[in-house]
Design a protein around this motif. Structure first.
Motif, PDB file in Angstrom:
ATOM      1  N   LEU A  83      -7.154   0.739   6.717  1.00 10.70           N
ATOM      2  CA  LEU A  83      -5.569   0.626   5.801  1.00 10.70           C
ATOM      3  C   LEU A  83      -6.671   1.849   5.290  1.00 10.70           C
ATOM      4  N   LEU A  84      -7.535   1.774   4.917  1.00 13.52           N
ATOM      5  CA  LEU A  84      -7.285   3.554   4.139  1.00 13.52           C
ATOM      6  C   LEU A  84      -6.089   5.423   4.757  1.00 13.52           C
ATOM      7  N   THR A  85      -6.773   5.210   6.631  1.00 16.50           N
ATOM      8  CA  THR A  85      -5.687   5.640   7.251  1.00 16.50           C
ATOM      9  C   THR A  85      -4.362   5.703   6.854  1.00 16.50           C
ATOM     10  N   THR A  86      -3.551   4.546   6.428  1.00 15.88           N
ATOM     11  CA  THR A  86      -2.204   4.203   6.366  1.00 15.88           C
ATOM     12  C   THR A  86      -2.440   4.524   5.769  1.00 15.88           C
ATOM     13  N   LEU A  87      -2.847   4.504   3.821  1.00 13.43           N
ATOM     14  CA  LEU A  87      -2.907   4.697   2.850  1.00 13.43           C
ATOM     15  C   LEU A  87      -2.502   5.988   2.551  1.00 13.43           C
ATOM     16  N   SER A  88      -3.335   7.126   3.565  1.00 18.30           N
ATOM     17  CA  SER A  88      -3.574   8.106   3.299  1.00 18.30           C
ATOM     18  C   SER A  88      -3.121   9.169   3.806  1.00 18.30           C
ATOM     19  N   LYS A  89      -2.034   9.110   5.330  1.00 23.17           N
ATOM     20  CA  LYS A  89      -1.011   9.072   5.573  1.00 23.17           C
ATOM     21  C   LYS A  89       0.515   8.670   4.667  1.00 23.17           C
ATOM     22  N   PHE A  90       0.688   8.191   3.312  1.00 23.45           N
ATOM     23  CA  PHE A  90       1.290   7.440   2.678  1.00 23.45           C
ATOM     24  C   PHE A  90       0.961   9.397   1.205  1.00 23.45           C
ATOM     25  N   LEU A  91       0.280   9.559   1.254  1.00 22.18           N
ATOM     26  CA  LEU A  91       0.038  10.388   0.504  1.00 22.18           C
ATOM     27  C   LEU A  91       0.390  11.741   1.001  1.00 22.18           C
ATOM     28  N   CYS A  92      -0.021  12.100   2.576  1.00 17.30           N
ATOM     29  CA  CYS A  92       0.685  13.136   3.066  1.00 17.30           C
ATOM     30  C   CYS A  92       1.906  12.954   3.529  1.00 17.30           C
ATOM     31  N   LEU A  93       2.620  12.346   2.667  1.00 18.99           N
ATOM     32  CA  LEU A  93       4.004  12.190   3.014  1.00 18.99           C
ATOM     33  C   LEU A  93       4.958  12.452   1.906  1.00 18.99           C
ATOM     34  N   GLY A  94       3.798  12.506   0.108  1.00 24.41           N
ATOM     35  CA  GLY A  94       4.362  12.714  -0.132  1.00 24.41           C
ATOM     36  C   GLY A  94       4.223  11.725  -1.836  1.00 24.41           C
ATOM     37  N   VAL A  95       3.680  10.395  -1.243  1.00 27.36           N
ATOM     38  CA  VAL A  95       3.547   9.364  -2.461  1.00 27.36           C
ATOM     39  C   VAL A  95       2.263   9.551  -2.946  1.00 27.36           C
ATOM     40  N   ASP A  96       2.220   9.737  -4.393  1.00 28.32           N
ATOM     41  CA  ASP A  96       1.704   9.566  -5.601  1.00 28.32           C
ATOM     42  C   ASP A  96       0.548   8.590  -5.601  1.00 28.32           C
ATOM     43  N   LEU A  97      -1.225   8.597  -5.610  1.00 30.46           N
ATOM     44  CA  LEU A  97      -1.503   8.292  -5.549  1.00 30.46           C
ATOM     45  C   LEU A  97      -1.685   6.662  -6.200  1.00 30.46           C
ATOM     46  N   PRO A  98      -1.521   6.742  -7.184  1.00 28.16           N
ATOM     47  CA  PRO A  98      -1.317   5.544  -8.350  1.00 28.16           C
ATOM     48  C   PRO A  98      -0.585   4.279  -7.424  1.00 28.16           C
ATOM     49  N   SER A  99       1.023   5.165  -6.207  1.00 28.54           N
ATOM     50  CA  SER A  99       1.988   3.975  -6.431  1.00 28.54           C
ATOM     51  C   SER A  99       1.010   4.030  -4.792  1.00 28.54           C
ATOM     52  N   VAL A 100       0.257   4.923  -4.080  1.00 21.51           N
ATOM     53  CA  VAL A 100       0.094   4.246  -2.440  1.00 21.51           C
ATOM     54  C   VAL A 100      -1.451   3.323  -3.573  1.00 21.51           C
ATOM     55  N   ILE A 101      -1.989   3.429  -3.882  1.00 26.92           N
ATOM     56  CA  ILE A 101      -2.244   1.930  -4.041  1.00 26.92           C
ATOM     57  C   ILE A 101      -1.893   0.765  -4.427  1.00 26.92           C
ATOM     58  N   LYS A 102      -0.494   1.248  -5.647  1.00 28.55           N
ATOM     59  CA  LYS A 102      -0.220   0.007  -6.022  1.00 28.55           C
ATOM     60  C   LYS A 102       0.449  -0.642  -4.674  1.00 28.55           C
ATOM     61  N   GLY A 103       0.584  -0.355  -3.376  1.00 28.11           N
ATOM     62  CA  GLY A 103       0.881  -1.101  -2.519  1.00 28.11           C
ATOM     63  C   GLY A 103      -0.291  -1.974  -2.086  1.00 28.11           C
ATOM     64  N   ALA A 104      -1.220  -1.482  -2.243  1.00 25.80           N
ATOM     65  CA  ALA A 104      -2.468  -2.212  -1.756  1.00 25.80           C
ATOM     66  C   ALA A 104      -3.076  -3.175  -2.404  1.00 25.80           C
ATOM     67  N   THR A 105      -2.858  -3.071  -4.394  1.00 29.15           N
ATOM     68  CA  THR A 105      -3.876  -3.941  -4.923  1.00 29.15           C
ATOM     69  C   THR A 105      -2.189  -5.131  -5.559  1.00 29.15           C
ATOM     70  N   GLN A 106      -1.683  -4.676  -6.117  1.00 29.97           N
ATOM     71  CA  GLN A 106      -0.784  -5.222  -7.401  1.00 29.97           C
ATOM     72  C   GLN A 106       0.243  -6.053  -6.611  1.00 29.97           C
ATOM     73  N   ASN A 107       0.614  -5.140  -5.804  1.00 26.47           N
ATOM     74  CA  ASN A 107       2.331  -5.075  -5.293  1.00 26.47           C
ATOM     75  C   ASN A 107       1.507  -6.459  -3.756  1.00 26.47           C
ATOM     76  N   ALA A 108       0.662  -5.953  -3.645  1.00 30.00           N
ATOM     77  CA  ALA A 108      -0.120  -6.878  -2.002  1.00 30.00           C
ATOM     78  C   ALA A 108      -0.131  -8.056  -2.887  1.00 30.00           C
TER      79      ALA A 108
END
Length: 377
Positions: free
Chosen positions: A291-316
């Protein structure tokens, strides 16, 4: 002491409450007790998270952890040590073998495992390096009556119904497996998670049968059946489905995530609802890894950290209809993920073989489950 455990001094990111600051998180009786400053002095045990990121327990919305029961299953302990406190198994087991999954994996596991029940009788039974048999390709295996019975008896461990359609998963069965899953989901009043690969059926035809709360996984897959059009737009059927409440999940996996697709979708403002790994035996060593590798890919695509975390916490948690998860609200599940955000040169690869150089990488440094420090790196 007021608290059994306090994780102190970390950067707490809890999108459900709009929290992003250095503070403490306290746990008592297996639940979140408080978020605030100066809580460590009132704790029986303190974990120093200085320089770390502390999030509500990460939820991997797409995994395969029927380890030992199916050839694609991986050991859930590996994924939990990788930072996820809730694992959602998506269709590894069907009604014919769900009791074994429940007794031998779900119940003994220290972390939370929730499942989507496959509408096919034996689940994903023929998925390995040498054997690849799509469980939806033989309509004799579709088990709507059994699926309803097993789902009704196991609502406490199930999130919904899983169906896989596409040439790889269902051969020439077209929409029929999805139509059967639709009937099952409607009967038990639970959502579907739908896998899609190469046509048939088409993405447009699949989305037409999905309803609010249903989840399309592999939503940033490469061509064909990609959500991105050739001229750099989002497929109209995808926009219409989101408008009516269909949810979109990454489900990286072995062949279902493309940097090219992601760049188009993100450029059009289309962020996935949830970010998940689809980790199984054939992609745990790459390209998905965890999971953390997948989240990290979105960071490297320019998505901010809180939005990335949201995709695996609140939204999930919202996709699961579990308001007790993915949050640090007092009284919620006492889970937390302690992470580091490491900088340097990192090489990421998608399911098509494209490489992306990134400067950031999330790594697991600790996991709190039910108010106790379960693992520390």
């Amino acid at each position: 002491m007021d608290y059994e455990l306090v994780v102190s001094g970390g950067r707490v990111i809890d999108p459900s409450q709009g929290i992003d600051r250095v503070t403490d998180v306290a746990f008592a009786a297996g639940k979140v007790a408080a978020v605030g400053d100066g809580l460590a002095a009132r704790a029986a045990q303190r974990v120093d998270a200085s320089g770390r990121i502390v999030t509500p327990g990460l939820i991997d919305l797409h995994t395969h952890v029927y380890w030992g029961g199916t050839s694609l299953g991986v050991d859930p302990l590996i994924l939990a040590r990788g930072g996820a406190t809730t694992l959602i198994d998506t269709g590894s087991a069907g009604p014919g073998n769900y009791p074994g999954f429940l007794e031998h994996v779900i119940k003994p596991a220290p972390m939370r495992i929730i499942a989507y029940l496959n509408v096919s009788f034996a689940g994903i039974y023929g998925f390995s390096k040498r054997i690849m048999v799509g469980e939806s390709g033989d309509l004799r295996l579709m088990a709507p009556i059994d699926a309803v019975e097993v789902a009704e008896a196991n609502r406490d461990t199930l999130a919904g119904i899983k169906v896989r359609v596409g040439m790889n998963a269902s051969g020439n069965s077209g929409l029929v497996p999805l139509q059967i899953a639709r009937q099952v989901a409607d009967r038990i009043r639970m959502p579907m998670m739908v896998h899609i690969d190469v046509p048939p059926p088409t993405l447009e035809d699949v989305l037409a049968l999905m309803r609010p709360g249903d989840i399309l996984t592999h939503c940033f897959r490469p061509f064909p059946n990609t959500p991105a059009t050739g001229d750099g737009k989002v497929l109209p059927a995808v926009l219409e489905a989101r408008e009516r409440g269909v949810l979109f999940d990454i489900g990286h996996g072995m062949g279902s995530f493309s940097f090219k697709t992601a760049r188009v979708m993100l450029a059009n403002g289309f962020m996935p609802d949830t970010i998940s790994s689809d980790v199984h035996a054939l992609c745990i060593d790459g390209p998905a890894f965890d999971l953390l590798t997948t989240l990290s890919k979105f960071l490297c695509l320019g998505v901010d950290l809180p939005s990335v975390i949201k995709g695996a916490t609140q939204n999930a948690a919202a996709a699961l209809q579990r308001p007790d998860l993915g949050t640090f609200k007092p009284g919620s599940a006492g889970d937390a993920s302690i992470l580091s955000l490491d900088h340097g040169a990192h090489d990421y690869v998608d399911s098509t073989g494209e490489h992306l150089r990134g400067e950031q990488r999330l790594n697991a440094r600790g996991v709190v489950i039910a108010g106790r420090l379960w693992h520390a790196a």
